[in-house]
Write a protein that holds these residues in place. Structure first.
Motif, mmCIF file in Angstrom:
data_model
loop_
_atom_site.group_PDB
_atom_site.id
_atom_site.type_symbol
_atom_site.label_atom_id
_atom_site.label_comp_id
_atom_site.label_asym_id
_atom_site.label_seq_id
_atom_site.Cartn_x
_atom_site.Cartn_y
_atom_site.Cartn_z
ATOM 1 N N MET A 1 0.597 -0.548 0.192
ATOM 2 C CA MET A 1 -0.042 0.021 0.383
ATOM 3 C C MET A 1 0.345 1.171 0.200
ATOM 4 N N LEU A 2 0.607 1.968 -0.851
ATOM 5 C CA LEU A 2 0.823 3.512 -0.911
ATOM 6 C C LEU A 2 0.732 4.104 0.082
ATOM 7 N N ASN A 3 1.568 5.231 0.236
ATOM 8 C CA ASN A 3 1.451 6.379 1.718
ATOM 9 C C ASN A 3 1.786 7.665 1.523
ATOM 10 N N GLU A 4 1.571 8.655 2.330
ATOM 11 C CA GLU A 4 2.433 10.116 2.689
ATOM 12 C C GLU A 4 3.376 10.363 1.646
ATOM 13 N N LYS A 5 4.175 9.175 2.161
ATOM 14 C CA LYS A 5 5.519 9.506 2.642
ATOM 15 C C LYS A 5 6.171 8.967 1.013
ATOM 16 N N MET A 6 5.604 8.411 -0.070
ATOM 17 C CA MET A 6 5.520 8.037 -1.033
ATOM 18 C C MET A 6 5.762 8.555 -2.055
ATOM 19 N N ILE A 7 5.026 10.229 -1.436
ATOM 20 C CA ILE A 7 4.844 11.455 -2.819
ATOM 21 C C ILE A 7 6.247 12.049 -2.041
ATOM 22 N N ARG A 8 6.961 12.863 -3.224
ATOM 23 C CA ARG A 8 7.738 13.447 -3.063
ATOM 24 C C ARG A 8 7.745 14.352 -4.576
ATOM 25 N N PRO A 9 8.424 15.301 -4.922
ATOM 26 C CA PRO A 9 8.788 16.803 -5.306
ATOM 27 C C PRO A 9 10.148 15.501 -6.262
ATOM 28 N N ALA A 10 9.758 16.476 -7.575
ATOM 29 C CA ALA A 10 10.454 15.768 -8.486
ATOM 30 C C ALA A 10 11.234 16.502 -9.191
ATOM 31 N N THR A 11 12.361 16.586 -9.473
ATOM 32 C CA THR A 11 13.390 16.987 -10.079
ATOM 33 C C THR A 11 13.516 16.338 -11.822
ATOM 34 N N ASN A 12 14.461 17.162 -12.391
ATOM 35 C CA ASN A 12 15.152 17.105 -13.473
ATOM 36 C C ASN A 12 15.262 15.823 -13.630
ATOM 37 N N ASP A 57 4.880 17.071 -8.347
ATOM 38 C CA ASP A 57 5.326 16.114 -7.416
ATOM 39 C C ASP A 57 5.087 14.911 -8.438
ATOM 40 N N VAL A 58 6.382 13.698 -7.035
ATOM 41 C CA VAL A 58 5.423 12.056 -7.549
ATOM 42 C C VAL A 58 5.232 11.360 -6.923
ATOM 43 N N LEU A 59 4.587 10.714 -6.958
ATOM 44 C CA LEU A 59 4.349 9.333 -6.320
ATOM 45 C C LEU A 59 4.950 7.999 -6.551
ATOM 46 N N LEU A 60 5.056 7.132 -5.737
ATOM 47 C CA LEU A 60 6.625 5.937 -5.992
ATOM 48 C C LEU A 60 5.530 5.362 -5.205
ATOM 49 N N ASP A 61 5.707 4.129 -6.381
ATOM 50 C CA ASP A 61 5.107 2.429 -6.098
ATOM 51 C C ASP A 61 6.291 1.569 -5.017
ATOM 52 N N LYS A 98 -7.056 9.768 -5.961
ATOM 53 C CA LYS A 98 -8.008 10.906 -4.769
ATOM 54 C C LYS A 98 -6.850 11.569 -3.415
ATOM 55 N N MET A 99 -6.128 10.896 -3.809
ATOM 56 C CA MET A 99 -4.414 10.795 -2.318
ATOM 57 C C MET A 99 -3.614 12.005 -3.340
ATOM 58 N N LEU A 100 -3.763 11.599 -4.317
ATOM 59 C CA LEU A 100 -2.602 12.754 -4.906
ATOM 60 C C LEU A 100 -3.234 14.294 -4.713
ATOM 61 N N LEU A 101 -4.594 14.272 -4.942
ATOM 62 C CA LEU A 101 -5.414 15.345 -5.270
ATOM 63 C C LEU A 101 -5.237 16.380 -3.776
ATOM 64 N N GLU A 102 -5.771 15.179 -3.056
ATOM 65 C CA GLU A 102 -5.328 15.449 -1.712
ATOM 66 C C GLU A 102 -3.805 16.337 -1.320
ATOM 67 N N HIS A 103 -3.393 15.782 -1.634
ATOM 68 C CA HIS A 103 -1.629 15.891 -1.199
ATOM 69 C C HIS A 103 -1.540 17.440 -1.920
ATOM 70 N N VAL A 104 -2.252 17.502 -3.158
ATOM 71 C CA VAL A 104 -1.592 18.544 -4.214
ATOM 72 C C VAL A 104 -2.354 20.426 -3.716
ATOM 73 N N LEU A 105 -3.656 19.652 -3.045
ATOM 74 C CA LEU A 105 -4.508 21.204 -2.891
ATOM 75 C C LEU A 105 -4.024 21.574 -1.242
ATOM 76 N N GLY A 106 -3.923 20.670 -0.131
ATOM 77 C CA GLY A 106 -2.281 20.761 1.011
ATOM 78 C C GLY A 106 -1.844 21.828 0.640
ATOM 79 N N ARG A 107 -0.722 21.196 -0.081
ATOM 80 C CA ARG A 107 0.965 22.006 -0.894
ATOM 81 C C ARG A 107 -0.137 23.145 -1.804
ATOM 82 N N ALA A 108 -0.884 23.608 -2.161
ATOM 83 C CA ALA A 108 -1.137 24.577 -2.802
ATOM 84 C C ALA A 108 -1.674 25.514 -1.534
ATOM 85 N N ALA A 109 -2.514 25.573 -0.410
ATOM 86 C CA ALA A 109 -2.955 26.140 0.325
ATOM 87 C C ALA A 109 -1.361 26.371 1.550
#
Length: 129
Positions: A1-12, A57-61, A98-109
């Protein structure tokens, strides 16, 4: 199962893997990628997003591969466009969109954005529903 810790900023350094994900999903829906215009932001992820005051940001498996992406592209001081929100076919239906959307809306705020703009192709049914 993926969790919030598996979302990180992307780089080039993620360009090839992110571009592959985005183009693959577009092809699944019969859409052509546009690397010279619409998808040109993927050639310089950091410059197109973070250096402009946004984020990508990217979501990692579980194996550390990129399974999803989402970007916030600033349009003005308080408005951003939600861009490139894609989830790999094998990871869909598990709540990661849904997790990505909630994450990015939190980042936006956190970043002080108060308005969201979303434009999407009508064939991307999951984005519209």
């Amino acid at each position: 199962m993926l969790n919030e810790k598996m979302i990180r900023p992307a780089t080039n350094a993620d360009e090839v893997e992110v571009t592959s994900l985005v183009f693959h999903v577009l092809h699944e829906y019969g859409l052509e990628p546009d690397p010279e215009r619409t998808d040109a932001d993927l050639k310089d992820i950091e410059g197109s997003y973070a250096e402009r005051g946004g984020c990508f940001d990217v979501l990692l498996d579980d194996g550390g591969s990129i399974a999803g992406s989402v970007g916030l592209f600033p349009l003005s001081r308080d408005t951003y466009e939600l861009r490139k929100m894609y989830v790999h076919h094998g990871e869909r239906g598990k709540g990661f969109g849904k997790m990505l959307l909630e994450h990015v809306l939190g980042r936006a705020a956190e970043m002080g954005f108060s308005h969201v703009v979303l434009e999407t192709a009508s064939t991307l049914k999951e984005a519209i529903d």
